[in-house]
Motif scaffolding. Sequence first.
Motif, PDB file in Angstrom:
ATOM      1  N   PRO A 165      11.485   5.574   8.319  1.00  0.00           N
ATOM      2  CA  PRO A 165      11.072   4.347   9.021  1.00  0.00           C
ATOM      3  C   PRO A 165       9.687   3.917   8.539  1.00  0.00           C
ATOM      4  N   ARG A 166       9.401   2.615   8.616  1.00  0.00           N
ATOM      5  CA  ARG A 166       8.144   2.090   8.074  1.00  0.00           C
ATOM      6  C   ARG A 166       6.937   2.757   8.724  1.00  0.00           C
ATOM      7  N   PHE A 167       7.000   3.028  10.020  1.00  0.00           N
ATOM      8  CA  PHE A 167       5.875   3.676  10.690  1.00  0.00           C
ATOM      9  C   PHE A 167       5.609   5.043  10.059  1.00  0.00           C
ATOM     10  N   CYS A 168       6.673   5.793   9.771  1.00  0.00           N
ATOM     11  CA  CYS A 168       6.515   7.119   9.166  1.00  0.00           C
ATOM     12  C   CYS A 168       6.024   7.017   7.727  1.00  0.00           C
ATOM     13  N   GLN A 169       6.489   6.002   6.999  1.00  0.00           N
ATOM     14  CA  GLN A 169       5.983   5.783   5.643  1.00  0.00           C
ATOM     15  C   GLN A 169       4.474   5.535   5.668  1.00  0.00           C
ATOM     16  N   THR A 170       4.052   4.697   6.608  1.00  0.00           N
ATOM     17  CA  THR A 170       2.629   4.358   6.704  1.00  0.00           C
ATOM     18  C   THR A 170       1.808   5.582   7.093  1.00  0.00           C
ATOM     19  N   TRP A 171       2.320   6.368   8.052  1.00  0.00           N
ATOM     20  CA  TRP A 171       1.612   7.595   8.430  1.00  0.00           C
ATOM     21  C   TRP A 171       1.514   8.543   7.243  1.00  0.00           C
ATOM     22  N   LEU A 172       2.594   8.713   6.486  1.00  0.00           N
ATOM     23  CA  LEU A 172       2.594   9.616   5.332  1.00  0.00           C
ATOM     24  C   LEU A 172       1.602   9.136   4.285  1.00  0.00           C
ATOM     25  N   ARG A 173       1.559   7.832   4.053  1.00  0.00           N
ATOM     26  CA  ARG A 173       0.580   7.284   3.101  1.00  0.00           C
ATOM     27  C   ARG A 173      -0.845   7.549   3.556  1.00  0.00           C
ATOM     28  N   ASN A 174      -1.109   7.334   4.850  1.00  0.00           N
ATOM     29  CA  ASN A 174      -2.457   7.597   5.368  1.00  0.00           C
ATOM     30  C   ASN A 174      -2.799   9.082   5.304  1.00  0.00           C
ATOM     31  N   TYR A 175      -1.821   9.928   5.563  1.00  0.00           N
ATOM     32  CA  TYR A 175      -2.053  11.377   5.531  1.00  0.00           C
ATOM     33  C   TYR A 175      -2.389  11.841   4.115  1.00  0.00           C
ATOM     34  N   ILE A 176      -1.590  11.422   3.159  1.00  0.00           N
ATOM     35  CA  ILE A 176      -1.855  11.821   1.769  1.00  0.00           C
ATOM     36  C   ILE A 176      -3.186  11.234   1.295  1.00  0.00           C
ATOM     37  N   GLY A 177      -3.422   9.968   1.642  1.00  0.00           N
ATOM     38  CA  GLY A 177      -4.693   9.351   1.269  1.00  0.00           C
ATOM     39  C   GLY A 177      -5.874  10.066   1.896  1.00  0.00           C
ATOM     40  N   GLY A 178      -5.733  10.470   3.160  1.00  0.00           N
ATOM     41  CA  GLY A 178      -6.796  11.195   3.843  1.00  0.00           C
ATOM     42  C   GLY A 178      -7.071  12.541   3.197  1.00  0.00           C
ATOM     43  N   LEU A 179      -6.009  13.262   2.838  1.00  0.00           N
ATOM     44  CA  LEU A 179      -6.181  14.551   2.168  1.00  0.00           C
ATOM     45  C   LEU A 179      -6.902  14.393   0.833  1.00  0.00           C
ATOM     46  N   LEU A 180      -6.460  13.410   0.048  1.00  0.00           N
ATOM     47  CA  LEU A 180      -7.092  13.185  -1.250  1.00  0.00           C
ATOM     48  C   LEU A 180      -8.565  12.845  -1.094  1.00  0.00           C
ATOM     49  N   LEU A 181      -8.851  11.977  -0.150  1.00  0.00           N
ATOM     50  CA  LEU A 181     -10.236  11.565   0.078  1.00  0.00           C
ATOM     51  C   LEU A 181     -11.086  12.753   0.505  1.00  0.00           C
ATOM     52  N   TYR A 224       0.828  -1.208   0.000  1.00  0.00           N
ATOM     53  CA  TYR A 224       0.000   0.000   0.000  1.00  0.00           C
ATOM     54  C   TYR A 224       0.862   1.257   0.000  1.00  0.00           C
ATOM     55  N   ASN A 225       1.972   1.213   0.736  1.00  0.00           N
ATOM     56  CA  ASN A 225       2.880   2.365   0.750  1.00  0.00           C
ATOM     57  C   ASN A 225       3.473   2.612  -0.633  1.00  0.00           C
ATOM     58  N   ARG A 226       3.894   1.540  -1.288  1.00  0.00           N
ATOM     59  CA  ARG A 226       4.497   1.694  -2.624  1.00  0.00           C
ATOM     60  C   ARG A 226       3.479   2.217  -3.630  1.00  0.00           C
ATOM     61  N   ILE A 227       2.256   1.712  -3.545  1.00  0.00           N
ATOM     62  CA  ILE A 227       1.233   2.116  -4.508  1.00  0.00           C
ATOM     63  C   ILE A 227       0.972   3.617  -4.435  1.00  0.00           C
ATOM     64  N   LEU A 228       0.728   4.141  -3.223  1.00  0.00           N
ATOM     65  CA  LEU A 228       0.372   5.559  -3.101  1.00  0.00           C
ATOM     66  C   LEU A 228       1.598   6.459  -3.115  1.00  0.00           C
ATOM     67  N   LEU A 229       2.545   6.177  -2.234  1.00  0.00           N
ATOM     68  CA  LEU A 229       3.717   7.051  -2.152  1.00  0.00           C
ATOM     69  C   LEU A 229       4.549   6.979  -3.430  1.00  0.00           C
ATOM     70  N   GLY A 230       4.699   5.773  -3.964  1.00  0.00           N
ATOM     71  CA  GLY A 230       5.485   5.609  -5.183  1.00  0.00           C
ATOM     72  C   GLY A 230       4.858   6.280  -6.383  1.00  0.00           C
ATOM     73  N   SER A 231       3.532   6.444  -6.353  1.00  0.00           N
ATOM     74  CA  SER A 231       2.836   7.089  -7.475  1.00  0.00           C
ATOM     75  C   SER A 231       2.887   8.608  -7.398  1.00  0.00           C
ATOM     76  N   LEU A 232       3.025   9.155  -6.187  1.00  0.00           N
ATOM     77  CA  LEU A 232       2.900  10.595  -6.004  1.00  0.00           C
ATOM     78  C   LEU A 232       4.187  11.296  -5.612  1.00  0.00           C
ATOM     79  N   LEU A 233       5.128  10.566  -5.023  1.00  0.00           N
ATOM     80  CA  LEU A 233       6.344  11.204  -4.509  1.00  0.00           C
ATOM     81  C   LEU A 233       7.584  10.515  -5.057  1.00  0.00           C
TER      82      LEU A 233
END
Length: 274
Positions: free
Chosen positions: A36-52, A18-27
Amino acid sequence: MEDPIAYQPLFVEDTDFYNRILLGSLLPQWLWAPLPRFCQTWLRNYIGGLLLYFVSGFLWCFYIYYWKRNVYVPKDTIPTRKAMFLQIVVAMKAMPWYCLLPTLSEYITEHGWTRCYPRLNDVGLLAYLVYLGIYLAFVEFGIYWMHRELHDIKPLYKYLHATHHIYNKQNTLSPFAGLAFHPLDGILQAIPHSIALFIIPTHFTTHLALLFIEGVWTTNIHDCIHGNLWPVMGAGYHTIHHTTYRHNYGHFTIWMDWMFGTLRDPTMDEGKLN
């Protein structure tokens, strides 16, 4: 169902995907891959939340306030741009904190501390549907009582929930009000989703999807349009909640309000909202 710890590699695999799909597509990869993986996951959720939030909010506002102007919402009840902007500001202040909840849910699941399972064939379709029904009933019950206590316990209302209830009329409510909460208020109302993971066998990806569906749902129930689809807690019911403060605390359905005596039906009470 196997020991959740045995599923750890699959949970990690899913999160990384999921991180690769969203973060890899946009950043660019250099920007997020070293985190760190926790920060990657938070960043993915944050960007996904903003888009939604912005995509669903702007599309829905365009549809009901411009394309279908005066069809669903009378002209004099359309919120001002200033009101919608202020709602966006409140939501943006809270969004980084909101995104901690799904990130923590993923973290505790990856470490085997929940009853989550990664694949449908781990339990079978019938068991999946039964567990999903129990999960949704638990969440509905939890959100109802959390929301109700945010009203009934005066300090919680004054310091947390009142931030959301400044939008208490049809001409101030808009889809953008859906996430305009004090950060702790929004987390408290969503936390039944995370508590359920410790009690109910839950499909990991379904849990994450439901957390983000919350964002779309809360946009919908703040648009002041009564869909009149029983037993759905549509915007007609929720608008009453914003105008009386004493009714319709439920989330997806009206069942909890019906069971606990707080239901007020917009079709029976139209024109008497006070």
